[in-house]
Design a protein around this motif. Structure first.
Motif, PDB file in Angstrom:
ATOM      1  N   SER A  61     -39.228  -2.841 -11.466  1.00  0.00           N
ATOM      2  CA  SER A  61     -39.231  -4.254 -11.836  1.00  0.00           C
ATOM      3  C   SER A  61     -38.992  -4.425 -13.327  1.00  0.00           C
ATOM      4  N   CYS A  62     -38.396  -5.563 -13.646  1.00  0.00           N
ATOM      5  CA  CYS A  62     -38.019  -5.820 -15.033  1.00  0.00           C
ATOM      6  C   CYS A  62     -39.182  -6.464 -15.786  1.00  0.00           C
ATOM      7  N   PRO A  63     -39.124  -6.447 -17.122  1.00  0.00           N
ATOM      8  CA  PRO A  63     -40.160  -7.142 -17.893  1.00  0.00           C
ATOM      9  C   PRO A  63     -40.110  -8.639 -17.593  1.00  0.00           C
ATOM     10  N   ASN A  64     -41.254  -9.320 -17.652  1.00  0.00           N
ATOM     11  CA  ASN A  64     -41.205 -10.779 -17.550  1.00  0.00           C
ATOM     12  C   ASN A  64     -41.158 -11.382 -18.959  1.00  0.00           C
ATOM     13  N   ALA A  65     -41.071 -12.692 -19.035  1.00  0.00           N
ATOM     14  CA  ALA A  65     -40.905 -13.338 -20.347  1.00  0.00           C
ATOM     15  C   ALA A  65     -42.071 -13.012 -21.280  1.00  0.00           C
ATOM     16  N   GLU A  66     -43.275 -12.952 -20.722  1.00  0.00           N
ATOM     17  CA  GLU A  66     -44.449 -12.626 -21.563  1.00  0.00           C
ATOM     18  C   GLU A  66     -44.320 -11.228 -22.159  1.00  0.00           C
ATOM     19  N   ASP A  67     -43.852 -10.288 -21.340  1.00  0.00           N
ATOM     20  CA  ASP A  67     -43.656  -8.916 -21.854  1.00  0.00           C
ATOM     21  C   ASP A  67     -42.675  -8.935 -23.032  1.00  0.00           C
ATOM     22  N   TRP A  68     -41.629  -9.716 -22.885  1.00  0.00           N
ATOM     23  CA  TRP A  68     -40.634  -9.801 -23.966  1.00  0.00           C
ATOM     24  C   TRP A  68     -41.261 -10.395 -25.227  1.00  0.00           C
ATOM     25  N   LEU A  69     -42.042 -11.477 -25.031  1.00  0.00           N
ATOM     26  CA  LEU A  69     -42.656 -12.135 -26.199  1.00  0.00           C
ATOM     27  C   LEU A  69     -43.560 -11.161 -26.937  1.00  0.00           C
ATOM     28  N   GLU A  70     -44.243 -10.316 -26.179  1.00  0.00           N
ATOM     29  CA  GLU A  70     -45.099  -9.315 -26.818  1.00  0.00           C
ATOM     30  C   GLU A  70     -44.250  -8.352 -27.660  1.00  0.00           C
ATOM     31  N   ALA A  71     -43.106  -7.931 -27.116  1.00  0.00           N
ATOM     32  CA  ALA A  71     -42.229  -7.022 -27.866  1.00  0.00           C
ATOM     33  C   ALA A  71     -41.584  -7.728 -29.073  1.00  0.00           C
ATOM     34  N   PHE A  72     -41.332  -9.033 -28.944  1.00  0.00           N
ATOM     35  CA  PHE A  72     -40.749  -9.787 -30.075  1.00  0.00           C
ATOM     36  C   PHE A  72     -41.733  -9.826 -31.249  1.00  0.00           C
ATOM     37  N   GLY A  73     -43.031  -9.938 -30.931  1.00  0.00           N
ATOM     38  CA  GLY A  73     -44.036 -10.056 -31.983  1.00  0.00           C
ATOM     39  C   GLY A  73     -43.959 -11.409 -32.664  1.00  0.00           C
ATOM     40  N   GLU A  74     -44.259 -11.422 -33.947  1.00  0.00           N
ATOM     41  CA  GLU A  74     -44.290 -12.692 -34.686  1.00  0.00           C
ATOM     42  C   GLU A  74     -43.590 -12.531 -36.021  1.00  0.00           C
ATOM     43  N   GLY A  75     -42.933 -13.601 -36.440  1.00  0.00           N
ATOM     44  CA  GLY A  75     -42.468 -13.658 -37.826  1.00  0.00           C
ATOM     45  C   GLY A  75     -41.166 -12.950 -38.125  1.00  0.00           C
ATOM     46  N   HIS A  76     -40.311 -12.770 -37.093  1.00  0.00           N
ATOM     47  CA  HIS A  76     -39.009 -12.138 -37.357  1.00  0.00           C
ATOM     48  C   HIS A  76     -37.886 -12.968 -36.751  1.00  0.00           C
ATOM     49  N   ASP A  77     -36.672 -12.767 -37.278  1.00  0.00           N
ATOM     50  CA  ASP A  77     -35.488 -13.052 -36.485  1.00  0.00           C
ATOM     51  C   ASP A  77     -35.305 -11.829 -35.590  1.00  0.00           C
ATOM     52  N   ILE A  78     -34.779 -12.066 -34.381  1.00  0.00           N
ATOM     53  CA  ILE A  78     -34.740 -10.985 -33.392  1.00  0.00           C
ATOM     54  C   ILE A  78     -33.314 -10.748 -32.907  1.00  0.00           C
ATOM     55  N   LEU A  79     -32.919  -9.474 -32.855  1.00  0.00           N
ATOM     56  CA  LEU A  79     -31.741  -9.109 -32.082  1.00  0.00           C
ATOM     57  C   LEU A  79     -32.239  -8.358 -30.855  1.00  0.00           C
ATOM     58  N   CYS A  80     -31.951  -8.905 -29.675  1.00  0.00           N
ATOM     59  CA  CYS A  80     -32.460  -8.311 -28.438  1.00  0.00           C
ATOM     60  C   CYS A  80     -31.291  -7.838 -27.586  1.00  0.00           C
ATOM     61  N   ILE A  81     -31.279  -6.556 -27.242  1.00  0.00           N
ATOM     62  CA  ILE A  81     -30.216  -5.983 -26.396  1.00  0.00           C
ATOM     63  C   ILE A  81     -30.853  -5.499 -25.099  1.00  0.00           C
ATOM     64  N   THR A  82     -30.324  -5.969 -23.967  1.00  0.00           N
ATOM     65  CA  THR A  82     -30.939  -5.626 -22.672  1.00  0.00           C
ATOM     66  C   THR A  82     -30.034  -4.741 -21.809  1.00  0.00           C
ATOM     67  N   ILE A  83     -30.658  -4.130 -20.820  1.00  0.00           N
ATOM     68  CA  ILE A  83     -29.932  -3.439 -19.747  1.00  0.00           C
ATOM     69  C   ILE A  83     -29.037  -4.446 -19.020  1.00  0.00           C
ATOM     70  N   THR A  84     -28.007  -3.975 -18.371  1.00  0.00           N
ATOM     71  CA  THR A  84     -27.022  -4.836 -17.718  1.00  0.00           C
ATOM     72  C   THR A  84     -27.624  -5.898 -16.781  1.00  0.00           C
ATOM     73  N   SER A  85     -27.141  -7.128 -16.938  1.00  0.00           N
ATOM     74  CA  SER A  85     -27.534  -8.205 -16.023  1.00  0.00           C
ATOM     75  C   SER A  85     -26.886  -8.009 -14.648  1.00  0.00           C
ATOM     76  N   GLY A  86     -25.931  -7.097 -14.548  1.00  0.00           N
ATOM     77  CA  GLY A  86     -25.280  -6.834 -13.267  1.00  0.00           C
ATOM     78  C   GLY A  86     -26.168  -6.090 -12.279  1.00  0.00           C
TER      79      GLY A  86
END
Ligand code: X90
Length: 281
Positions: A61-86
């Motif tokens: 199973s993939c991360p949910n939005a909360e999991d992503w927010l935890e990885a984003f943390g606080e106080g940054h601009d973010i570049l996020c690269i994910t596994i294929t949406s396919g």
């Protein structure tokens, strides 16, 4: 330097990158009796051994939005690269997280990139991002630089069982792979799904065909990353074959973390590489 954080999911097989902040959102491997979280505490080889003993069904199973927010943390601009949406819902949940993050922190932006790939090709994109971040580029410039970076992913697998049992390739495609030493050669296609390019018997044949394919795909001796699943010998043999043609090739060998180990399976190798010609896939 701009305050940019790079955030990936665990399909990139990366746990850190020197000199820049990195966040990693783990995918999960799930059986009836256990959930394996693909973070730095997971031992992928131990997991694979347990799964070989286990007779029931398993899934991911993939991360949910909360999991992503935890990885984003606080106080940054973010570049996020994910596994294929396919093949995964990961990109979609990252999109939700981006909306929530930009709403919560209006002064920050999230740039999202669908790698349309997995493993070492994402790692190459991450390295490119790191270079541009360290060079002082803005978030937009880093994202543009990664988007125009020409790379591809090819692979050789000894089994497609987990792909087939999770409905990510057809049972027909998976048939014969793993029987009598038959391996499948393929690539991530332009839709970010698995494209079978051939089936061959034996590791030598597989590696020779693979090197031929890399050349045909536009590899000309640049960066190449091999992520293997319990197959250091195969990875070494492949890198020797590549160096016969390109003695100065910049080759990096790494091991698969949990998610890639689950799908690539024992013996599998994923090859991400720079191309000098052609389209994205
Ligand atoms: O959302 C989820 O549950 C995760 C599903 C991921 C499925 C793909 C994993 C690919 C891992 C295996 C070989 C390379 C195939 C590349 C095709 C793009 C790597």
């Amino acid at each position: 330097m701009h305050n940019i954080k790079l955030v990936l999911d665990s399909a990139a097989n990366l746990t850190q990158l020197e000199g820049i902040p990195l966040g990693v959102s783990p995918l999960k491997i799930i059986t009836d009796s256990k959930t394996y979280v693909d973070d730095t505490t997971l031992d992928p080889v131990a997991m694979a051994n347990e799964l070989r003993e286990y007779k029931g069904t398993s899934t991911t199973s993939c991360p949910n939005a909360e999991d992503w927010l935890e990885a984003f943390g606080e106080g940054h601009d973010i570049l996020c690269i994910t596994i294929t949406s396919g093949l995964s819902g990961t990109y979609n949940t990252a999109r939700l997280a981006k909306e929530q993050y930009e709403h919560a922190y209006p002064q920050h932006r999230v740039e999202l990139i669908d790698s349309l790939s997995a493993g070492p090709e994402i790692a190459l994109m991450a390295e490119k991002a790191r270079e541009l971040i360290l060079a002082g580029c803005s978030l937009q410039e880093v994202a543009d630089g990664v988007r125009s970076y020409r790379t591809k992913l090819y692979f050789v697998l000894e089994s497609l069982q987990n792909f087939a049992s999770n409905g990510r390739v057809s049972k027909l495609t998976a048939k014969t792979v793993g029987i009598l030493g038959i391996r499948v050669l393929g690539r991530a296609d332009e839709n970010g799904t698995l494209e079978v390019m051939g089936k061959v018997r034996g590791e030598c044949n597989a590696l020779n065909s693979l090197v031929q394919m890399l050349n045909n795909a536009g590899y000309r001796g640049g960066k190449l990353r091999i992520a293997h699943c319990e197959n250091p010998g195969g990875a070494e043999a492949l890198s020797l074959l590549v160096r016969e043609i390109y003695p100065d090739a910049a080759i990096h060998i790494e091991t698969c973390r949990g998610l890639c180990s689950y799908y690539a399976e024992q013996g599998g190798m994923l090859v991400g590489f720079e191309t000098e010609t052609g389209e994205k896939a």
